[in-house]
Design an enzyme around this catalytic site. Structure first.
Site, short mmCIF file in Angstrom:
data_model
loop_
_atom_site.label_atom_id
_atom_site.label_comp_id
_atom_site.label_asym_id
_atom_site.label_seq_id
_atom_site.Cartn_x
_atom_site.Cartn_y
_atom_site.Cartn_z
N SER A 61 7.07 4.20 -8.57
CA SER A 61 6.88 2.83 -9.06
C SER A 61 7.31 2.68 -10.51
O SER A 61 7.18 3.62 -11.31
CB SER A 61 5.39 2.49 -8.94
OG SER A 61 5.08 1.33 -9.66
N TYR A 66 -3.50 4.65 -10.74
CA TYR A 66 -2.50 4.57 -9.67
C TYR A 66 -1.16 5.15 -10.14
O TYR A 66 -0.56 6.00 -9.48
CB TYR A 66 -2.33 3.10 -9.24
CG TYR A 66 -1.04 2.80 -8.52
CD1 TYR A 66 -0.79 3.31 -7.24
CD2 TYR A 66 -0.04 2.01 -9.11
CE1 TYR A 66 0.40 3.05 -6.59
CE2 TYR A 66 1.15 1.75 -8.46
CZ TYR A 66 1.37 2.27 -7.20
OH TYR A 66 2.56 2.01 -6.56
N LYS A 77 1.29 8.57 -9.11
CA LYS A 77 2.74 8.55 -8.80
C LYS A 77 3.48 9.58 -9.66
O LYS A 77 4.34 10.31 -9.19
CB LYS A 77 3.32 7.16 -9.05
CG LYS A 77 2.84 6.11 -8.06
CD LYS A 77 3.44 6.34 -6.69
CE LYS A 77 2.85 5.45 -5.63
NZ LYS A 77 3.25 5.78 -4.27
P1 NAD Z 1 1.09 -0.93 1.89
O1 NAD Z 1 -0.33 -0.72 1.51
O2 NAD Z 1 1.46 -2.21 2.55
O3 NAD Z 1 1.59 0.28 2.81
C1 NAD Z 1 1.06 1.58 2.71
C2 NAD Z 1 0.75 2.05 4.12
O4 NAD Z 1 0.24 3.38 4.05
C3 NAD Z 1 -0.31 1.20 4.80
O5 NAD Z 1 0.14 0.84 6.08
C4 NAD Z 1 -1.53 2.12 4.89
O6 NAD Z 1 -2.30 1.86 6.04
C5 NAD Z 1 -0.88 3.49 4.92
N1 NAD Z 1 -1.70 4.59 4.38
C6 NAD Z 1 -2.31 4.67 3.17
N2 NAD Z 1 -2.90 5.87 3.04
C7 NAD Z 1 -2.66 6.56 4.17
C8 NAD Z 1 -2.97 7.87 4.61
N3 NAD Z 1 -3.69 8.73 3.88
N4 NAD Z 1 -2.53 8.27 5.83
C9 NAD Z 1 -1.80 7.43 6.61
N5 NAD Z 1 -1.47 6.18 6.25
C10 NAD Z 1 -1.89 5.76 5.03
O7 NAD Z 1 1.95 -0.72 0.57
P2 NAD Z 1 3.48 -1.06 0.32
O8 NAD Z 1 3.56 -2.24 -0.58
O9 NAD Z 1 4.24 -1.06 1.59
O10 NAD Z 1 3.88 0.21 -0.57
C11 NAD Z 1 4.41 1.38 0.02
C12 NAD Z 1 4.54 2.45 -1.03
O11 NAD Z 1 5.35 1.97 -2.10
C13 NAD Z 1 3.21 2.87 -1.67
O12 NAD Z 1 3.24 4.25 -1.87
C14 NAD Z 1 3.21 2.12 -2.98
O13 NAD Z 1 2.46 2.80 -3.96
C15 NAD Z 1 4.68 2.10 -3.34
N6 NAD Z 1 5.02 0.97 -4.21
C16 NAD Z 1 4.74 -0.30 -3.83
C17 NAD Z 1 5.05 -1.37 -4.67
C18 NAD Z 1 4.72 -2.79 -4.27
O14 NAD Z 1 4.76 -3.65 -5.15
N7 NAD Z 1 4.42 -3.09 -3.03
C19 NAD Z 1 5.67 -1.14 -5.90
C20 NAD Z 1 5.96 0.19 -6.26
C21 NAD Z 1 5.63 1.24 -5.40
C1 UD1 Z 2 1.97 -4.78 -10.68
C2 UD1 Z 2 1.85 -3.32 -11.05
C3 UD1 Z 2 2.88 -2.50 -10.33
C4 UD1 Z 2 2.85 -2.76 -8.87
C5 UD1 Z 2 3.01 -4.25 -8.64
C6 UD1 Z 2 2.95 -4.59 -7.18
C7 UD1 Z 2 1.10 -3.10 -13.38
C8 UD1 Z 2 1.47 -2.75 -14.79
N1 UD1 Z 2 2.07 -3.12 -12.47
O1 UD1 Z 2 3.16 -5.25 -11.25
O2 UD1 Z 2 2.63 -1.14 -10.53
O3 UD1 Z 2 3.90 -2.05 -8.27
O4 UD1 Z 2 1.96 -4.95 -9.31
O5 UD1 Z 2 1.73 -4.19 -6.64
O6 UD1 Z 2 -0.03 -3.37 -13.07
N2 UD1 Z 2 0.95 -13.16 -12.71
C9 UD1 Z 2 0.33 -14.35 -13.09
N3 UD1 Z 2 -0.73 -14.77 -12.34
C10 UD1 Z 2 -1.19 -14.09 -11.25
C11 UD1 Z 2 -0.54 -12.89 -10.88
C12 UD1 Z 2 0.52 -12.45 -11.64
O7 UD1 Z 2 0.69 -14.99 -14.08
O8 UD1 Z 2 -2.19 -14.52 -10.64
C13 UD1 Z 2 2.07 -12.68 -13.52
C14 UD1 Z 2 1.78 -11.34 -14.19
O9 UD1 Z 2 1.25 -11.54 -15.47
C15 UD1 Z 2 3.17 -10.72 -14.23
C16 UD1 Z 2 3.90 -11.33 -13.03
O10 UD1 Z 2 3.15 -12.47 -12.64
O11 UD1 Z 2 3.83 -11.16 -15.37
C17 UD1 Z 2 3.99 -10.36 -11.86
O12 UD1 Z 2 2.68 -9.85 -11.60
P1 UD1 Z 2 2.37 -8.93 -10.33
O13 UD1 Z 2 2.97 -9.53 -9.11
O14 UD1 Z 2 0.91 -8.65 -10.32
O15 UD1 Z 2 3.20 -7.60 -10.61
P2 UD1 Z 2 3.22 -6.66 -11.89
O16 UD1 Z 2 2.03 -6.85 -12.74
O17 UD1 Z 2 4.55 -6.77 -12.53
#
Ligand code: NAD
Ligand code: UD1
Length: 350
Positions: A137, A161, A165
């Site tokens: 991430s 978190y 990572k």
């Molecule tokens: P998500 O929560 O929708 O998907 C994660 C999946 O993993 C879920 O289906 C959950 O049930 C499963 N899971 C969690 N722990 C488990 C375990 N121990 N065994 C088996 N299954 C398990 O999340 P996502 O948004 O799809 O994210 C996927 C990956 O990408 C995560 O590792 C997350 O940290 C990373 N990531 C996500 C974002 C984002 O904004 N969504 C950003 C950066 C990184």
């Molecule tokens: C956060 C996490 C990132 C994670 C991502 C998706 C941090 C530093 N980063 O990113 O690790 O991968 O979420 O889960 O925490 N905002 C508003 N009002 C709201 C919600 C958000 O103004 O109610 C603004 C935030 O201030 C930010 C932008 O929208 O500027 C995006 O926010 P968000 O979607 O939560 O993502 P990040 O904070 O960038």
């Protein structure tokens, strides 16, 4: 084409990536405990996949279970065969991802994310499978960087978190140092948003969402009264924070390109790649574009800055563009229309 194990494959990014991999000819086994996803995702995925390809169902195996269950994982590696092929690589999504929650429950995060990854890598090694794409991430980049940030930027996550990572990235690097047969790519995602354009799969947050796009969607649909915009006096073009939003289907395609690179790249056995658009979009721009494209009204008001937010987080994505046979193809218009299409068709999620 090969058989890939996808951990966390019924989650938000996992489900879109599974679709992309299947449509590209890969076979997939999925392991997911459903701890943060719906049991209905698989049906939606299969329904959607069959519209493209009748044989879709024959290319998926699903295992309900936790990746910390090493006996189960071992049996999946030993027994899961699709078209007689064993698992050759892993895409590792499974883990918890909520930054705020990770401050309150650090043990839950370290236990699941780190122990889960250790069990997975151990069982992979035992079964001679050492190819992996890992979901990292942008949260690993610390505040002292200037943005756009490259993969060489300073890493020091400010939340538990993000620290999990970073620890997993370090462990993966140690593995490649210990045995050169490991081939590893860690993808640092920026802000994934949107959904498949069919509206059949999408993001389904449990409870009240924390992230901007799911909140905007729920304000548009009337489930949430108004969006609270965190701060209006940031040092940016309109005073609101800039983020690098990337369409989840572009992200899915980056995984396919990364799997291909794992097999082609003979140079580096450990790569870190930023996956973003390289474009900063402000909160107000996102709101305005969403309203314009979807012809709806988003009520919002300004509130105090959110603790831990940075004004600007943008990827320098040059390394990914040059190494992967990939580039992001979907703009903010598409992100807004696909996010809303999913929300309209599934107002209560799956
Ligand atoms: P998500 O929560 O929708 O998907 C994660 C999946 O993993 C879920 O289906 C959950 O049930 C499963 N899971 C969690 N722990 C488990 C375990 N121990 N065994 C088996 N299954 C398990 O999340 P996502 O948004 O799809 O994210 C996927 C990956 O990408 C995560 O590792 C997350 O940290 C990373 N990531 C996500 C974002 C984002 O904004 N969504 C950003 C950066 C990184
Ligand atoms: C956060 C996490 C990132 C994670 C991502 C998706 C941090 C530093 N980063 O990113 O690790 O991968 O979420 O889960 O925490 N905002 C508003 N009002 C709201 C919600 C958000 O103004 O109610 C603004 C935030 O201030 C930010 C932008 O929208 O500027 C995006 O926010 P968000 O979607 O939560 O993502 P990040 O904070 O960038």
């Amino acid at each position: 084409m090969s058989h890939i194990l996808v951990t966390g494959g019924t989650g938000y990014i996992g489900s879109h990536t599974c679709l992309q991999m299947l449509l590209s000819g890969f076979e997939i086994s999925i392991i997911d405990s459903y701890v943060n996803s719906s049991t209905k995702v698989l049906d939606s995925l299969i329904k959607l996949g069959k519209e493209y390809n009748k044989d879709f169902l024959e290319k998926i195996n699903f295992f309900k279970g936790d990746i910390r269950d090493e006996l189960l994982l071992d049996s999946i590696f030993k027994k899961s065969r699709i078209n007689s092929k064993p698992i050759s690589s892993v895409i590792h999504f499974a883990g918890f991802k909520a930054v705020g929650e990770s401050f309150n429950y650090p043990l839950k995060y370290w236990q699941n994310n780190l122990n889960g990854s250790i069990s997975l890598f151990k069982v992979m090694n035992q079964n001679n499978c050492r190819n992996i794409i890992f979901s990292s991430s942008a949260t690993v980049y610390c505040q002292t960087n200037s943005f756009p940030v490259s993969e060489e930027g300073i890493v020091a996550a400010s939340n538990p978190y993000g620290q999990t990572k970073l620890a997993i990235e370090k462990l993966l690097r140690d593995l490649t140092n210990s045995d050169e047969r490991w081939r590893i790519i860690a993808l640092r995602y920026f802000n994934p948003v949107g959904a498949h354009p069919s509206g059949t799969i999408g993001e389904d947050p449990v409870g009240i969402p924390n992230n901007l796009f799911p909140i905007i969607c729920q304000v548009a649909s009337g489930r949430i009264d108004r969006l609270k915009v965190f701060g209006k006096n940031w040092p940016t073009k309109d005073g609101t924070c800039l983020r690098d939003y990337i369409h989840v289907m572009d992200l899915a395609e980056a995984h396919k390109a990364s799997i291909e690179l794992l097999f082609d790249n003979t140079q580096d056995n450990f790569l870190v790649l930023n996956i973003g658009n390289g474009i900063g979009i402000s909160v107000l721009e996102a709101i305005n574009k969403f309203q314009e494209i979807n012809k709806c009204n988003i009520s919002y008001s300004f509130v105090e800055r959110r603790n831990g937010d940075l004004p600007i987080i943008i990827a320098d994505n040059k390394k990914a563009l040059s190494l992967l046979n990939w580039k992001p193809n979907r703009d903010l218009n598409q992100m807004c229309s696909d996010a809303w299409n999913w929300q309209k068709k599934n107002p209560n999620g799956y």
